[in-house]
Write a protein that holds these residues in place. Sequence first.
Motif, short mmCIF file in Angstrom:
data_model
loop_
_atom_site.label_atom_id
_atom_site.label_comp_id
_atom_site.label_asym_id
_atom_site.label_seq_id
_atom_site.Cartn_x
_atom_site.Cartn_y
_atom_site.Cartn_z
N ARG A 93 1.90 -8.35 6.63
CA ARG A 93 1.82 -7.48 5.46
C ARG A 93 0.70 -7.95 4.52
N ASN A 94 0.61 -9.28 4.33
CA ASN A 94 -0.46 -9.80 3.48
C ASN A 94 -1.82 -9.45 4.05
N TYR A 95 -1.92 -9.54 5.36
CA TYR A 95 -3.18 -9.16 6.01
C TYR A 95 -3.53 -7.71 5.64
N CYS A 96 -2.55 -6.82 5.75
CA CYS A 96 -2.79 -5.40 5.44
C CYS A 96 -3.20 -5.24 3.98
N ASP A 97 -2.50 -5.93 3.09
CA ASP A 97 -2.82 -5.83 1.66
C ASP A 97 -4.25 -6.31 1.39
N ARG A 98 -4.58 -7.45 2.00
CA ARG A 98 -5.93 -8.01 1.82
C ARG A 98 -7.00 -7.04 2.31
N GLN A 99 -6.75 -6.45 3.48
CA GLN A 99 -7.74 -5.54 4.06
C GLN A 99 -7.83 -4.24 3.26
N SER A 100 -6.73 -3.87 2.61
CA SER A 100 -6.76 -2.69 1.73
C SER A 100 -7.78 -2.91 0.63
N GLU A 101 -7.73 -4.12 0.04
CA GLU A 101 -8.68 -4.46 -1.03
C GLU A 101 -10.10 -4.47 -0.50
N ARG A 102 -10.24 -5.11 0.63
CA ARG A 102 -11.57 -5.33 1.17
C ARG A 102 -12.25 -4.01 1.54
N THR A 139 -1.58 -0.17 5.73
CA THR A 139 -0.16 -0.50 5.56
C THR A 139 0.46 -1.04 6.85
N LEU A 140 1.61 -1.68 6.67
CA LEU A 140 2.30 -2.30 7.81
C LEU A 140 3.47 -1.42 8.27
N PHE A 141 3.56 -1.23 9.55
CA PHE A 141 4.48 -0.23 10.12
C PHE A 141 5.45 -0.87 11.12
N ALA A 142 6.73 -0.58 10.94
CA ALA A 142 7.74 -1.00 11.92
C ALA A 142 7.77 0.07 13.02
N THR A 143 6.91 -0.09 13.99
CA THR A 143 6.68 0.94 15.02
C THR A 143 7.95 1.39 15.73
N PRO A 144 8.15 2.70 15.88
CA PRO A 144 9.29 3.17 16.65
C PRO A 144 9.09 2.94 18.15
N ALA A 145 7.85 3.17 18.62
CA ALA A 145 7.51 2.85 20.00
C ALA A 145 8.41 3.50 21.01
N GLU A 146 8.33 4.80 21.11
CA GLU A 146 9.09 5.46 22.15
C GLU A 146 8.40 5.29 23.50
N PHE A 179 13.20 -6.98 5.89
CA PHE A 179 11.97 -6.51 6.52
C PHE A 179 11.55 -5.13 6.01
N HIS A 180 12.52 -4.36 5.53
CA HIS A 180 12.18 -3.02 5.01
C HIS A 180 11.19 -3.13 3.86
N GLY A 181 11.40 -4.14 3.02
CA GLY A 181 10.53 -4.33 1.87
C GLY A 181 9.10 -4.65 2.27
N LEU A 182 8.94 -5.20 3.48
CA LEU A 182 7.59 -5.58 3.92
C LEU A 182 6.85 -4.44 4.59
N CYS A 183 7.60 -3.53 5.18
CA CYS A 183 6.96 -2.49 6.01
C CYS A 183 6.68 -1.25 5.17
N ASN A 184 5.55 -1.27 4.47
CA ASN A 184 5.27 -0.16 3.55
C ASN A 184 4.76 1.10 4.27
N ALA A 185 4.58 1.03 5.59
CA ALA A 185 4.25 2.26 6.33
C ALA A 185 5.50 2.89 6.93
N GLY A 186 6.65 2.23 6.72
CA GLY A 186 7.89 2.82 7.18
C GLY A 186 8.68 1.94 8.13
N ALA A 187 10.01 2.06 8.05
CA ALA A 187 10.92 1.30 8.90
C ALA A 187 12.27 2.01 8.85
N ILE A 188 13.09 1.75 9.85
CA ILE A 188 14.46 2.28 9.82
C ILE A 188 15.40 1.23 10.39
N SER A 189 16.63 1.21 9.93
CA SER A 189 17.66 0.39 10.56
C SER A 189 18.78 1.29 11.06
#
Lengths: 659, 172
Positions: free
Chosen positions: A479-488, A494-501, A551-561
């Motif tokens: 997530r930090n990587y994504c935030d840093r690259q957003s700035e750059r 954003t970081l995504f909890a991939t559903p991966a069907e 982990f939901h708080g970290l995945c700002n591109a979406g996640a589900i439980s």
Amino acid sequence: MALLNPIYTDREVMLDEVITLGEEIVESRNLEVLRENANLNGESFSGKMSKFGSEYAKWYAEHFVMPKRLVQSIKDNIVYVHDLDQYAIGTTNCIFIPFDKLLREGFNTGNGSVRPPNSIMTAMALVAIIFQSQQNSQYGGVSANKIDFDLAPYVRKTFSKNLIKGLEYFEEGDLDSTNVGEISMSRSDLQELYPKAFKFATKETKSETLQAAESLIHNLNTMSSRAGGQIPFTSINYGTDTSPEGQLVIDSLLTATMRGLGNGETPIFPIQIFKCKQGVNQAPDEPNYSLFLKAAECSAKRLYPNFANLDAPLNLMYYKAGDPDTEFATMGCRTRVLSDRFGRNHLSGKGNLSFNTMNLVKLGLEHGIVLGQRKVADERGFYRELDLYLDIALEGLLHRFNIQKAQKAKASDFMMREGVWEGGEHLHPEEPVGDLLKHGSLSIGFIGLAECMKAMYGKHHGEDSNVYNKAYELISYMRNYCDRQSERHNLNITLFATPAEGLSGKFTKRDKATYGAIAGVTDREYYTNSFHIPVYYSISAAKKIELESAFHGLCNAGAISYIELNGNARSNPAAFLQIIQYALSQQVSYFSINHPIDRCSACGFEGIIGATCPSCNSHENDVHIRRLRRVTGYLTGDYQTRFNAAKQAEVRDRLKHNT
Amino acid sequence: MNICGYYPESINEGEGLRASIFISGCRHFCKGCFSPATWNFNYGDPFTKEREAEIIDDIKNNPLLSGLTILGGDPFFSAAEVSAFIDRLRQQVGPISIWIYSGYTFEEITENPESPEYELLRRCQVLVDGRFVEELRDPSLRYCGSSNQRLIDITQSLILGKVSIWQPTFSF
């Protein structure tokens, strides 16, 4: 680390590949290719036609378009590019549609213009048409983030018409049209003045809204307009409009969903999401609480709606009371856009542009203890390599973003011309969409956190609290990587909890071929979804919720439980409600309960059916038992015929939180 | 006493999410019983102190549970032991709702207020009573198998001296 595979350019090899691609599709030889997506019937003519296009488009992108490093990372089995078939032509992924604007102003589908509707019946019919038109401008999910608010004005119009009609029938008098103000179902003064007409209008409006909702749900399950006989990937979010008209929209959608399709079957689409908000629908004295209960009932019967948590910190920080367009919603299985570094902090009119997913398991295998090459996990090596592949995944997203930006407005005709993507309406058809797309998100996803931990440390994050901390650190790092690259790059990364069907089995298959079947890592047919605790691991529902919620708080591109229930959820509403509210209280951002729904085709019984139907005793060998399960967030028809092998295996392994 | 099943979380044996323990042994021998193997008092595993501690621990640490359900077999054939277990559970966990299943009817159990069966009943909140009657089997029934079986509010029934049917606290 050096990249592993050289990219071949031998023309003979290339020709062989192209021919094999075609043959496999024509002869339905490779079922994994044909069933990659559970909603597409890859064995039908139109499915094959679509597969031809998409398989060749992928091949073309890999050989001639994509950055070499990205292609190599795919071959290394570490990065996966989703919807690769759309890469070269610059299509975008998913969107929140501004239904309020399109309905208020009318729209043009390309062949003709449509006037703003004057009744809820027409409005809901147009919703289906807008969904369909938009679906053809993009490849991912199409979503209504606040359909209750969007449709309430048309319930009001219907009510107003009915009230005037009622006044005529019952001869209760004439409305003074200059002084009456806006006619609505909440006008108790009108109710007192014209009791009979008001009662009549209310009754008629309720019945029309329900009919409209029924026809919307039927439409969204029958309009096979995507290739391969697919229906548009629609989602509708609702739950927070407290006006009587908005409440009626919600109520009618839930009733229609519970009634089901023609023979009472569970509707597959749209995905429905009930938005939970304290003060609005979470406690008995709140205005929409009874609708929340009804949503739980509907979910117990039909698997939908899922539950969105507007009070989770990640969502609450953008919430502005009175502006429903700032309420967290999802575009289908779980994708989320909300914040925008360019100040467009509302949902509708933008979406996700594309995402690339990281195979965390392979990195774990290379640097962990499970292969017996070292006693202690090589964390430095792991993170060094993670950095390399994160950079490659990002490079791919940025490269693709440039292709997407270069597309002319006319390529996503409906989306741009009608301003479905906010601002598109100001573009000339020949103009590139350019900077408008910067409001969308570019996301890096991940899969197999559980197997990665197992490979690194010998245990997964559900088994051991130290490993859990390592897992949390890893996802925080990403997530930090994504935030840093957003700035750059000044983009929404954003970081995504991939559903991966389609992906769930692909990474695994190749890792298994490389490393063999390693217990708890590659010995199943699939990798565990995103950060989830493995479906086969025995753990209490509460514990699973607690462990996953952080982990939901970290995945700002979406996640589900999810919680799996075995047993007839319909007969135990208290349990169902309790679990949902517990998940919400634990700050899970997006939540749903999975439970089996079987349907006997002989007698129509719905519930849990073993080999024989408990109602009519028919055996599964004699009559078809339709077994509905959820995959990645979408429902499909019968999972035994539509799921790919990896997802079928996952369903078999799901450990139920009871019995 | 043996137990022949334990689910740490279940939605099938009573309202809410409940832990369920199946006590081995039953002498009702109902025709069509879904698990005749459990009639045998030696079926399953001995309910050791360790097993008991594990289960109590599970219950204590699960914030989502609405309570415990005890079924079988028929727990009323092991009434004294089950009562003792409930007491130890309550000592450690505090007040907790208990549902209990029996082939005996409420009237049969309450015939003798001095009996261990009555003592066990007194400790529980809801009784699902009556033998399973194959002819009255109905798969649509909530929490029971045949339509003669009743869901009884024990506390209320003992106060009133007659059967009072349990009402769900929440229903769709």
